[in-house]
Design a protein around this motif. Structure first.
Motif, PDB file in Angstrom:
ATOM      1  N   MET A 362     -35.968  16.956   3.362  1.00 17.74           N
ATOM      2  CA  MET A 362     -35.816  15.508   3.323  1.00 17.74           C
ATOM      3  C   MET A 362     -35.911  15.010   4.762  1.00 17.74           C
ATOM      4  SD  MET A 362     -34.186  12.381   3.332  1.00 17.74           S
ATOM      5  CE  MET A 362     -32.394  12.299   3.287  1.00 17.74           C
ATOM      6  N   ILE A 363     -36.927  14.203   5.027  1.00 14.44           N
ATOM      7  CA  ILE A 363     -37.193  13.734   6.381  1.00 14.44           C
ATOM      8  C   ILE A 363     -36.455  12.425   6.619  1.00 14.44           C
ATOM      9  CG2 ILE A 363     -38.982  13.064   8.030  1.00 14.44           C
ATOM     10  CD1 ILE A 363     -39.067  16.012   7.153  1.00 14.44           C
ATOM     11  N   HIS A 364     -35.646  12.397   7.666  1.00 17.03           N
ATOM     12  CA  HIS A 364     -34.877  11.212   8.038  1.00 17.03           C
ATOM     13  C   HIS A 364     -34.596  11.270   9.525  1.00 17.03           C
ATOM     14  CE1 HIS A 364     -31.461  13.948   8.253  1.00 17.03           C
ATOM     15  NE2 HIS A 364     -31.781  14.377   7.043  1.00 17.03           N
ATOM     16  N   ASP A 365     -34.173  10.174  10.085  1.00 15.44           N
ATOM     17  CA  ASP A 365     -33.856  10.129  11.510  1.00 15.44           C
ATOM     18  C   ASP A 365     -32.623  10.972  11.819  1.00 15.44           C
ATOM     19  OD1 ASP A 365     -35.950   8.377  11.827  1.00 15.44           O
ATOM     20  OD2 ASP A 365     -34.686   6.584  11.961  1.00 15.44           O
ATOM     21  N   MET A 366     -32.578  11.443  13.055  1.00 19.16           N
ATOM     22  CA  MET A 366     -31.408  12.133  13.588  1.00 19.16           C
ATOM     23  C   MET A 366     -30.910  11.335  14.787  1.00 19.16           C
ATOM     24  SD  MET A 366     -31.045  15.064  11.779  1.00 19.16           S
ATOM     25  CE  MET A 366     -30.356  16.344  12.843  1.00 19.16           C
ATOM     26  N   TYR A 367     -29.734  11.697  15.289  1.00 16.89           N
ATOM     27  CA  TYR A 367     -29.126  10.939  16.378  1.00 16.89           C
ATOM     28  C   TYR A 367     -28.556  11.885  17.430  1.00 16.89           C
ATOM     29  CZ  TYR A 367     -29.674   7.566  12.726  1.00 16.89           C
ATOM     30  OH  TYR A 367     -30.220   6.816  11.731  1.00 16.89           O
ATOM     31  N   LEU A 368     -28.821  11.546  18.674  1.00 20.16           N
ATOM     32  CA  LEU A 368     -28.234  12.290  19.784  1.00 20.16           C
ATOM     33  C   LEU A 368     -26.896  11.653  20.116  1.00 20.16           C
ATOM     34  CD1 LEU A 368     -28.477  14.492  21.976  1.00 20.16           C
ATOM     35  CD2 LEU A 368     -29.569  12.765  23.438  1.00 20.16           C
ATOM     36  N   LEU A 369     -25.830  12.448  19.993  1.00 15.41           N
ATOM     37  CA  LEU A 369     -24.471  11.969  20.242  1.00 15.41           C
ATOM     38  C   LEU A 369     -23.893  12.657  21.476  1.00 15.41           C
ATOM     39  CD1 LEU A 369     -23.052  12.331  16.595  1.00 15.41           C
ATOM     40  CD2 LEU A 369     -24.342  10.408  17.541  1.00 15.41           C
ATOM     41  N   ARG A 370     -22.967  11.991  22.116  1.00 15.97           N
ATOM     42  CA  ARG A 370     -22.209  12.604  23.211  1.00 15.97           C
ATOM     43  C   ARG A 370     -20.730  12.354  22.973  1.00 15.97           C
ATOM     44  NH1 ARG A 370     -24.195  10.766  28.730  1.00 15.97           N
ATOM     45  NH2 ARG A 370     -23.112   8.833  28.163  1.00 15.97           N
ATOM     46  N   VAL A 371     -19.941  13.398  23.125  1.00 18.86           N
ATOM     47  CA  VAL A 371     -18.499  13.283  22.896  1.00 18.86           C
ATOM     48  C   VAL A 371     -17.872  12.424  24.004  1.00 18.86           C
ATOM     49  CG1 VAL A 371     -16.342  14.542  22.637  1.00 18.86           C
ATOM     50  CG2 VAL A 371     -18.475  15.537  21.775  1.00 18.86           C
ATOM     51  N   LYS A 372     -17.015  11.512  23.602  1.00 20.78           N
ATOM     52  CA  LYS A 372     -16.383  10.601  24.540  1.00 20.78           C
ATOM     53  C   LYS A 372     -15.365  11.325  25.429  1.00 20.78           C
ATOM     54  CE  LYS A 372     -16.931   6.292  21.985  1.00 20.78           C
ATOM     55  NZ  LYS A 372     -16.264   5.089  21.440  1.00 20.78           N
ATOM     56  N   LYS A 373     -15.078  10.708  26.555  1.00 26.18           N
ATOM     57  CA  LYS A 373     -14.047  11.219  27.457  1.00 26.18           C
ATOM     58  C   LYS A 373     -12.671  10.766  26.982  1.00 26.18           C
ATOM     59  CE  LYS A 373     -16.842  11.216  31.728  1.00 26.18           C
ATOM     60  NZ  LYS A 373     -18.154  10.943  31.091  1.00 26.18           N
ATOM     61  N   PRO A 374     -11.625  11.511  27.345  1.00 23.44           N
ATOM     62  CA  PRO A 374     -10.266  11.057  27.017  1.00 23.44           C
ATOM     63  C   PRO A 374     -10.035   9.644  27.558  1.00 23.44           C
ATOM     64  CG  PRO A 374     -10.220  13.305  27.830  1.00 23.44           C
ATOM     65  CD  PRO A 374     -11.630  12.816  28.046  1.00 23.44           C
ATOM     66  N   GLY A 375      -9.392   8.820  26.765  1.00 21.13           N
ATOM     67  CA  GLY A 375      -9.129   7.447  27.172  1.00 21.13           C
ATOM     68  C   GLY A 375     -10.156   6.446  26.690  1.00 21.13           C
ATOM     69  N   GLU A 376     -11.336   6.913  26.301  1.00 20.36           N
ATOM     70  CA  GLU A 376     -12.391   6.000  25.838  1.00 20.36           C
ATOM     71  C   GLU A 376     -12.264   5.598  24.366  1.00 20.36           C
ATOM     72  OE1 GLU A 376     -16.063   7.195  28.865  1.00 20.36           O
ATOM     73  OE2 GLU A 376     -16.097   7.896  26.774  1.00 20.36           O
ATOM     74  N   PRO A 377     -11.839   6.476  23.483  1.00 23.83           N
ATOM     75  CA  PRO A 377     -11.805   6.127  22.060  1.00 23.83           C
ATOM     76  C   PRO A 377     -10.848   4.971  21.753  1.00 23.83           C
ATOM     77  CG  PRO A 377     -11.697   8.498  22.340  1.00 23.83           C
ATOM     78  CD  PRO A 377     -11.489   7.899  23.702  1.00 23.83           C
ATOM     79  N   LYS A 378     -11.220   4.198  20.726  1.00 23.44           N
ATOM     80  CA  LYS A 378     -10.380   3.091  20.257  1.00 23.44           C
ATOM     81  C   LYS A 378      -9.551   3.489  19.044  1.00 23.44           C
ATOM     82  CE  LYS A 378     -13.760  -0.243  21.964  1.00 23.44           C
ATOM     83  NZ  LYS A 378     -14.718  -1.330  21.603  1.00 23.44           N
TER      84      LYS A 378
END
Length: 409
Positions: A362-378
């Motif tokens: 099944m062909i679909h888009d993929m995404y490049l993710l980067r893990v956030k640094k401590p303190g960045e997440p909401k």
């Protein structure tokens, strides 16, 4: 061996679908569908209590149940599940009973490529559809492709292509692999090694370890001594989490980029941002990417008490597309259903314009993710930044290079 069942009567499905999916298609011509055994029966074969239970497990069962609720109007749908315990022979025994005794029409999730390969042979003999979300070896759309199997969520090739390019562009040029001794682990190392070389990088070594390894010290030391500035982990959730933690304990995270090639949201959640921050991940899904992904993820969270992984989201998407096909043609006859699944594009929160290719990918888009640094997440599950969209046509193996016997050359 752990089983669970989920049943929806036609009336219940209709009521739920009016609330959750008012635009769902009716069965062909409005007539009662012609179903084997009078129902559509879907089996979710997964890891319920083992090392990948958070990535797949009960969450995949919940996802399949949600798809049945959303798209089961007019059908008598039953979702059952079982724990294969990480053993191909156990998985095969469960599938044999499902096919021969319980009348299962389609198998979903299939966490683990070794179990996927074992069950695929049986499914082909019994003419049953397989919807692979958790089996990731690219051989499923290559030399081991099968007419009634669709690899829905991700494979080792598109994981490799996205990760190799991103990490090399960030300066990671000398790669050492830690490879779990299973089919998908070898496929992931193989496919990533090819992409590293194509992008101008160098492979300086590879250590193969048994599944569920508790001590990575010797492998990590060997990688460090080889002069690697990238340590790539080709393993699933349990081993990935252990290797990430031990690499940090030994101080290797400061000397090299530690790249988990098949990590998922729950792995990063388990490891924590202090260890995992700035790691790259290639994924087909992230819950907080769009309003549509957020809306579905909130529904999932209400049941699972955790945000969904890409494997769980893919299980929902594949089961939903399967049920849409059954409804559209009014039968669960497998060849006819697969033909309809190939005919219709996939438009949902998981894939905006996906389609099933001749090699059963099944062909679909993929995404490049980067893990956030401590303190960045909401929030607790706000773990990634989405850096880039990787178009499906670009990130998957070209059809012209496929070894799948179903592809006409």
């Amino acid at each position: 061996m752990l089983y669970s069942r989920f049943k929806l009567s036609a009336a219940t499905c209709l009521a739920l679908a009016v609330l959750a999916a008012p635009a769902a298609a009716q069965s062909a011509g409005g007539a009662a569908p012609n179903l084997s055994g009078g129902k559509v029966k879907i089996g979710v074969l997964t890891d319920i209590a083992g090392p990948t239970a958070m990535a797949n497990g009960k969450g995949s069962v919940i996802a399949a149940e949600m798809a049945a609720q959303d798209f089961g109007a007019g059908l008598n749908v039953e979702v059952i599940s079982a724990d294969h315990q990480g053993k191909p022979d156990t998985g095969s025994q469960i599938a044999a009973r499902w096919f021969d005794v319980e009348g299962v029409d389609a198998v979903a999730d299939m966490q683990g490529s070794p179990i996927g390969f074992a069950v695929q042979n049986l499914a082909a003999q019994k003419s049953r559809i397989m919807l692979l979300s958790g089996s990731t070896s690219s051989d499923f759309n290559g030399k081991a492709c099968s007419p009634l199997t669709v690899q829905w969520t991700v494979d080792t090739y598109n994981l490799a292509k996205g990760a190799a390019k991103a990490v090399i562009e960030a300066g990671g040029t000398k790669w050492y692999f830690l490879t779990v001794d299973q089919a998908y682990g070898h496929a992931l190392s193989r496919d990533t090694s090819e992409q590293v070389k194509l992008n101008g990088g160098q492979v300086v070594g590879n250590s193969v370890f048994p599944p569920n390894t508790s001590d990575f010290a010797s492998f990590l030391l060997t990688a460090s001594n080889a002069g690697a500035n990238v340590i790539a982990i080709a393993a699933s959730s349990g081993d990935t989490v252990t290797a990430l933690k031990q690499a940090d304990e030994f101080g290797l995270s400061a000397k090299a980029k530690v790249v988990p090639l098949q990590s998922v949201l729950t792995d990063v959640y388990a490891v924590g941002l202090k260890i995992a921050h700035d790691a790259y991940e290639v994924s087909p899904f992230y819950w907080d990417r769009t309003p549509e992904t957020r809306a579905w993820a909130e529904r999932f969270f209400a049941r699972a008490k955790a945000m969904p992984t890409s494997f769980q989201a893919g299980t929902y998407s594949s089961v939903a597309h399967y049920l849409k096909a059954v409804k559209a043609i009014g039968t669960d006859e497998p060849q006819a259903v697969m033909k309809q699944m190939e005919k219709e594009r996939v438009h949902d929160f998981f894939a905006s314009d996906g389609y099933i290719r001749a090699d059963r990918k099944m062909i679909h888009d993929m995404y490049l993710l980067r893990v956030k640094k401590p303190g960045e997440p909401k929030g607790l599950w706000d773990l990634y930044d989405v850096l880039q969209t990787l178009p499906g046509e670009d990130v998957n193996r070209p059809l012209a290079e496929s070894q799948c016997p179903l592809v006409k050359k």
